[in-house]
Design an enzyme around this catalytic site. Structure first.
Site, mmCIF file in Angstrom:
data_model
loop_
_atom_site.group_PDB
_atom_site.id
_atom_site.type_symbol
_atom_site.label_atom_id
_atom_site.label_comp_id
_atom_site.label_asym_id
_atom_site.label_seq_id
_atom_site.Cartn_x
_atom_site.Cartn_y
_atom_site.Cartn_z
ATOM 1 C CG HIS A 1 -2.106 -1.331 1.039
ATOM 2 N ND1 HIS A 1 -2.416 -1.744 2.236
ATOM 3 C CD2 HIS A 1 -2.255 -1.610 -0.114
ATOM 4 C CE1 HIS A 1 -3.093 -2.244 1.670
ATOM 5 N NE2 HIS A 1 -3.233 -2.260 0.260
ATOM 6 C CG HIS B 1 -0.088 -4.311 5.035
ATOM 7 N ND1 HIS B 1 -0.872 -3.944 4.485
ATOM 8 C CD2 HIS B 1 0.346 -5.301 4.961
ATOM 9 C CE1 HIS B 1 -0.907 -4.693 3.048
ATOM 10 N NE2 HIS B 1 -0.902 -5.489 3.674
ATOM 11 C CD GLU C 1 -0.336 0.452 4.676
ATOM 12 O OE1 GLU C 1 0.423 -0.887 4.355
ATOM 13 O OE2 GLU C 1 -1.381 0.091 3.953
ATOM 14 C CD GLU D 1 -2.319 -3.271 8.942
ATOM 15 O OE1 GLU D 1 -2.024 -2.366 8.782
ATOM 16 O OE2 GLU D 1 -3.481 -3.735 8.475
HETATM 17 O O1 0X9 Z 1 -7.333 -4.365 4.099
HETATM 18 C C1 0X9 Z 1 -5.873 -4.388 3.941
HETATM 19 O O2 0X9 Z 1 -5.339 -4.250 3.225
HETATM 20 C C2 0X9 Z 1 -4.962 -4.578 5.462
HETATM 21 N N1 0X9 Z 1 -5.275 -3.516 6.063
HETATM 22 S S1 0X9 Z 1 -4.882 -1.799 6.067
HETATM 23 O O3 0X9 Z 1 -5.168 -1.089 7.017
HETATM 24 N N2 0X9 Z 1 -2.696 -1.883 6.127
HETATM 25 O O4 0X9 Z 1 -4.980 -1.556 4.380
HETATM 26 C C3 0X9 Z 1 -5.152 -5.800 6.178
HETATM 27 C C4 0X9 Z 1 -4.740 -6.977 5.478
HETATM 28 C C5 0X9 Z 1 -5.144 -8.129 5.982
HETATM 29 N N3 0X9 Z 1 -6.295 -9.039 5.585
HETATM 30 C C6 0X9 Z 1 -5.754 -9.735 5.979
HETATM 31 N N4 0X9 Z 1 -4.547 -10.835 5.809
HETATM 32 N N5 0X9 Z 1 -6.007 -11.352 5.082
HETATM 33 ZN ZN ZN Z 2 -1.559 -1.221 3.854
#
Ligand code: 0X9
Ligand code: ZN
Ligand code: CA
Length: 454
Positions: free
Chosen positions: A195, A329, A198, A402
């Site tokens: 992303h 992330h 980030e 995260e």
């Molecule tokens: O939503 C996302 O893509 C991730 N959070 S972010 O705020 N960095 O965009 C979390 C993804 C987690 N999903 C899985 N592990 N499946």
């Molecule tokens: Zn992300």
């Protein structure tokens, strides 16, 4: 944890006027696909202005998933609400559907203004009042990678595994003793900056190169891991997005890649574009202007395809060499494991032992860095995420970290540069824990005889 109420205002009227003035997808006009997104007009226009909003009434994962399928990317989950970043058109669309949005204009801006370093304003290919100079631009990132590889030629080697939509190198650095030889050691993959906004995650990759380079031959655990494992580090999976987010001088709150879509909107969410149960379950959007746009098909995103091809290329003699993966992330300080597409703890290809190994090592890592460990769907459903594909298709123990901060109050996606050293070093132990477990993840639940005896 709650975000600050300072500077908050309701914006129904403001939003409405913005939305009326600007058609959906107007942001795409600023940069034609052929441009590299570098030479923009500089300052963001209102059409592309992306604000953070708190959305009320979001106490359950089901409510948050519904918001996601309405097209919002959730930045942060609070007790009874969530924070999202959206342009005016998206915000208006959500309000029309009955969501209660309150703009939080100060949240993202706080950190970036008081932290910049005047002394380095002309260093590198960006650097203005709003972008802290401690964060590496894409060009600076590549220069840093090159210099580590030069400094540690026996330990680090740079591989260009493909190119982004706009043609930038996507780099993987292999880190291991005897690095030029593909040895028979468990492989571990760290991916960063999928992303765009980030950026702390790119700093995480550079920290790992610096630390492992310096500690090999000094620290016993690092030495053993680089002797017995092969580590792959991809510092930026989304270079086009990184450049777009940074190069105007102030951050643009950009998340997706910079690939055109069937409409005038730009960008696919790489983390909804993987080829495992793509678009199955309301965990992504088919609207190209959404921040969680899943693309026109699985792996339609150039960078998604580059990573998937790289991972498939690590199948040697019919066996996937990569055993474990962290996708870095930000933000919220969480350690997440699959599946994201279902609320169930287990699913096809993910039995109770698999889940327990994920959770046990996930909790051990979390104990070392203070993050919160949980299945990713405890937050909201995601489909087409990298973790689901890595496990469901490749049987790679794949986590999402995260990173800092825990909440928007710490700077959200843009914490001050002064936290970089602390917040990257914070994950040293967790990385080593995963690497040490990678030869047999089931040892963590006492089932190595059953799963790992040759
Ligand atoms: O939503 C996302 O893509 C991730 N959070 S972010 O705020 N960095 O965009 C979390 C993804 C987690 N999903 C899985 N592990 N499946
Ligand atoms: Zn992300
Ligand atoms: Ca190997």
């Amino acid at each position: 944890m709650r975000t600050s109420r300072r500077g908050r205002r309701t914006t129904a009227a403001a939003l409405l006027s913005l939305a009326l003035a600007l058609p959906l997808g107007a942001q795409a006009i600023a940069a034609p696909p052929s441009s590299s997104d570098r030479s923009g007009s500089g300052t963001a226009t209102h059409s592309s202005e992306r604000l953070q909003y708190e959305v009320a009434g979001m106490g359950t994962a089901a409510q948050r998933t519904q918001l996601t399928s309405a097209g919002a990317a959730i930045d942060s989950v609070l007790d009874h609400s969530v924070l999202i970043t959206a342009d005016a058109a998206t915000a208006e669309r959500l309000e029309k559907r009955g969501y209660q949005l309150t703009a939080v204009p100060a949240a993202a801006g706080e950190a970036r203004t008081h932290d910049h370093d005047h002394g380095h304003a002309d260093e590198g290919d960006f650097g203005t009042a709003n972008v802290p100079s401690q964060y590496h631009s894409y060009a600076q990132m590549n220069a840093a990678v090159d210099s580590y590889v030069r400094q540690y030629p026996n330990l680090m080697r740079k591989h260009v595994i493909g190119r982004s939509y706009q043609g930038r190198d996507i780099v993987a650095v292999k880190v291991s003793s005897n690095v030029r030889v593909d040895e028979n050691k468990p492989e571990i993959l760290f991916t960063h900056n999928m992303h765009a906004r980030e950026h702390l995650t790119t700093e995480m990759a550079l920290y790992t190169l610096r630390e492992f380079g310096a500690q090999y031959g000094r620290d016993a655990r690092v030495t053993r891991m680089l002797d017995e494992r092969e580590l792959w580090i991809i510092p930026s999976l989304n270079p086009d997005g990184k450049v777009y987010d940074m190069s105007s001088g102030s951050f643009r709150n950009w998340r997706k890649n910079r690939q055109p879509t069937p409409t005038s909107a730009v960008g696919t969410d790489i983390n909804r574009n993987f080829a495992y149960r793509w678009g199955c379950c309301g965990g992504s959007s088919n609207n190209p202007s959404s921040d969680v746009y899943r693309g026109t098909g699985p792996e339609s995103g150039t960078e998604t395809r580059v990573l998937a091809n790289f991972v498939r290329s690590r199948i040697v003699g019919g066996e996937q060499q990569i055993a474990a993966h962290i996708d870095f992330h930000s933000y919220s300080e969480l350690i997440l494991w699959p599946y994201g597409y279902t609320y169930n703890d287990t699913g096809p290809g993910l039995n109770q032992d698999d889940r327990d190994a994920f959770a046990t090592v996930g909790r051990q890592m979390a104990a070392s860095n203070g993050y919160r460990p949980q299945q990713s769907s405890d937050l909201y459903l995601t489909d087409g995420s990298v973790n689901d594909w890595m496990w469901g298709e490749q049987r790679i123990f794949s986590y999402t970290f995260e990173m800092y901060p825990r909440s928007a109050a710490g700077g959200g996606f843009y914490p001050p540069g002064s936290v970089i050293n602390r917040e990257t070093a914070r994950n040293r132990e967790a990385m080593l824990i995963l690497m040490e477990n990678a030869d047999c993840m089931y040892r963590s639940i006492g089932k190595q005889q059953q799963y790992c005896s040759a």
